[in-house]
Enzyme design. Structure first.
Site, PDB file in Angstrom:
ATOM      1  N   GLY A  30      30.505  48.791  29.635  1.00  0.00           N
ATOM      2  CA  GLY A  30      29.604  48.783  28.820  1.00  0.00           C
ATOM      3  C   GLY A  30      28.780  49.326  29.160  1.00  0.00           C
ATOM      4  O   GLY A  30      28.938  50.975  29.077  1.00  0.00           O
ATOM      5  N   PHE A  42      25.910  50.455  30.483  1.00  0.00           N
ATOM      6  CA  PHE A  42      25.613  51.511  31.163  1.00  0.00           C
ATOM      7  C   PHE A  42      26.661  51.432  32.516  1.00  0.00           C
ATOM      8  O   PHE A  42      26.376  52.334  33.631  1.00  0.00           O
ATOM      9  CB  PHE A  42      24.593  50.941  32.037  1.00  0.00           C
ATOM     10  CG  PHE A  42      23.282  50.794  31.181  1.00  0.00           C
ATOM     11  CD1 PHE A  42      22.594  51.745  30.493  1.00  0.00           C
ATOM     12  CD2 PHE A  42      23.127  49.011  30.754  1.00  0.00           C
ATOM     13  CE1 PHE A  42      22.052  51.864  29.798  1.00  0.00           C
ATOM     14  CE2 PHE A  42      22.013  48.933  30.081  1.00  0.00           C
ATOM     15  CZ  PHE A  42      21.116  50.109  29.479  1.00  0.00           C
ATOM     16  N   LYS A  67      31.211  51.098  34.507  1.00  0.00           N
ATOM     17  CA  LYS A  67      32.633  51.243  33.519  1.00  0.00           C
ATOM     18  C   LYS A  67      33.812  50.203  35.136  1.00  0.00           C
ATOM     19  O   LYS A  67      32.900  50.236  35.640  1.00  0.00           O
ATOM     20  CB  LYS A  67      33.092  53.092  33.509  1.00  0.00           C
ATOM     21  CG  LYS A  67      32.992  53.314  32.514  1.00  0.00           C
ATOM     22  CD  LYS A  67      33.533  54.749  32.715  1.00  0.00           C
ATOM     23  CE  LYS A  67      32.902  55.407  31.298  1.00  0.00           C
ATOM     24  NZ  LYS A  67      33.919  57.239  30.757  1.00  0.00           N
ATOM     25  N   LYS A  90      32.649  48.302  39.903  1.00  0.00           N
ATOM     26  CA  LYS A  90      32.064  48.191  38.506  1.00  0.00           C
ATOM     27  C   LYS A  90      31.373  49.745  39.353  1.00  0.00           C
ATOM     28  O   LYS A  90      30.390  49.405  40.162  1.00  0.00           O
ATOM     29  CB  LYS A  90      31.632  47.147  38.775  1.00  0.00           C
ATOM     30  CG  LYS A  90      30.487  47.120  37.740  1.00  0.00           C
ATOM     31  CD  LYS A  90      30.226  45.468  37.200  1.00  0.00           C
ATOM     32  CE  LYS A  90      29.007  45.612  35.588  1.00  0.00           C
ATOM     33  NZ  LYS A  90      28.017  44.116  35.310  1.00  0.00           N
ATOM     34  N   ASP A 102      23.072  38.147  28.989  1.00  0.00           N
ATOM     35  CA  ASP A 102      24.443  38.923  27.235  1.00  0.00           C
ATOM     36  C   ASP A 102      25.488  38.465  27.767  1.00  0.00           C
ATOM     37  O   ASP A 102      26.869  38.630  28.089  1.00  0.00           O
ATOM     38  CB  ASP A 102      24.370  40.003  28.808  1.00  0.00           C
ATOM     39  CG  ASP A 102      25.342  40.845  27.511  1.00  0.00           C
ATOM     40  OD1 ASP A 102      25.241  40.765  26.509  1.00  0.00           O
ATOM     41  OD2 ASP A 102      26.100  42.021  28.203  1.00  0.00           O
TER      42      ASP A 102
END
Length: 401
Positions: free
Chosen positions: A27, A29, A31, A49, A146
């Site tokens: 993403g 900001f 991984k 994450k 999102d």
């Protein structure tokens, strides 16, 4: 929260020290890394994450997602398994979804229309929960900001779970307009056009993004494909133009086109296009989307297209033995065969099992035995009558007729 803390050493062991080989998603900001850990004499797969320590927004995004996942639990929101945080690292752990991400299955013909409808309902239910936090009020609690197919995870039984809540807004917060001129993280095709013009993100922006995801599921393709140069060329504007020209059917995924009941499709398309209204005030609430999607599924569940594949190939021949009216619904035929049909002067009963297998029950009066009174009879729990079960071929039954 103390019980959910996981040591950095354990996370590094599971991800092979955050090896690139373990990366499953990226993403703006963060991984995501996949790894296995021992638990109760077996191994389970988890996702770590890891938020970008070089980003000045690292702490903000980590805290936002951690707060939402720890306080807002729902079957259609990804569940929190653990976390780690210090001055250099911020990691959130959740269970791996064994069927991956929705965007990986859009053009998979094995994902049937019914399965797609259930996924759509799951996503809409999860979004409704975020918007209301489970409380029916006029206040909007959380805006995801999102929603996209790559952020929707599918578990072992294909239940959809919304993830990637790091950019979410709580009620009263405002999202600062960001650069949306490139599609590096796959968000362009989902963005509310009003947001790109005004910079104002509302819960109706989530509804627009939801509409795009519904389109992707129907059309079997991503919103943004190779060759798109700006959002006007993405799936949503294309679908709306095709609908105006009466050509939306041309966009429906070929792998499911023959499964879709026309009335179910109409209901699905109407609510999807309502989500994509240019004026956000004309877009429905998530609860209204759930209602219409369930209606589309109910229509399909009662349609001939739903039951035709479940019927045996010679079901019309079997109808000769029944007293059903002409042109019965496939659902009624299927339910009748599940209950059982009497054949051969009511001495043979044929029924369908849950997996479509045939079961025959034959009356004991059709058989005679020498010294039959010496036989020992046993009760078989599975039988639904006092008939003796014999496995016969249908051709034999027809020969006896």
């Amino acid at each position: 929260m103390d019980k959910l803390q996981i040591s950095l050493e354990r996370i590094k062991s599971m991800t092979e020290d955050f090896s690139d080989r373990k990366i499953v998603a990226k993403g703006r900001f963060w991984k995501q890394y996949e790894g296995k850990v021992a638990h109760a004499n077996k191994y389970i797969t988890l996702i770590a994450k890891r938020f970008d320590s070089k980003s000045d927004k690292q702490y903000h995004h980590f805290i936002k997602e951690l707060e939402i996942l720890s306080n807002y639990k729902h079957q259609n929101i990804i569940g929190l398994e653990g976390y780690y945080q210090d001055t250099d690292e911020a990691v959130i752990i959740y269970k791996c979804a064994s069927n991956g991400r929705l965007n990986e299955h859009l053009n998979d013909a094995n994902v049937t229309w019914m399965k797609r409808l259930k996924i759509c309902i799951d996503v809409a239910c999860g979004l409704h929960f975020l918007h209301t936090s489970g409380v029916v009020t006029k206040d909007i609690w959380i805006i995801h900001t999102d929603i996209k197919s790559s952020g929707i995870l599918l578990n072992r039984v294909w239940r959809a779970k919304i993830s990637n809540l790091e950019s979410s807004l709580f009620d009263g917060e405002h999202k600062v307009i960001e650069d949306v001129t490139d599609n590096a993280y796959g968000s362009l095709g989902y963005l509310d056009p009003e947001y790109t013009q005004s910079g104002e993100m509302t819960h109706k922006s989530d509804i627009y993004s939801l509409g795009v995801v519904l389109l992707e599921i129907l059309c079997g393709r991503l919103a943004w494909v190779e060759g798109c140069e700006d959002p006007s060329q993405s799936l949503a504007p294309l679908a709306k133009q095709c609908f105006k020209e009466g050509k939306l059917d041309e966009l429906v995924f070929e792998g499911i086109k023959e499964q879709i009941d026309p009335e179910s499709l109409t209901t699905f398309v109407e609510i999807t296009l309502n989500c994509l209204n240019d004026d956000k005030g004309d877009r429905p609430e998530a609860s209204q989307v759930v209602t219409q999607l369930r209606k589309a599924m109910e229509i399909y569940e009662n349609s001939d297209l739903m039951y035709e594949p479940k019927l045996p190939g010679d079901y019309e021949e079997l109808l000769r033995f029944t007293k059903m009216d002409n042109n019965p619904k496939k659902k009624d035929i299927y339910n009748m065969l599940r209950e059982g049909v009497l054949l051969r002067d009511k001495e043979v009963c044929l029924s369908l099992g849950s997996n479509g297998e045939r079961h025959y029950m034959v009356s004991a009066r059709k058989f005679s035995y020498k010294n039959r009174w010496a036989l020992k009879w046993k009760h078989i729990q599975q039988l639904r009558s006092l008939l003796i079960a014999f496995s016969l071929s249908l051709s034999l039954i027809y020969m006896q007729n």
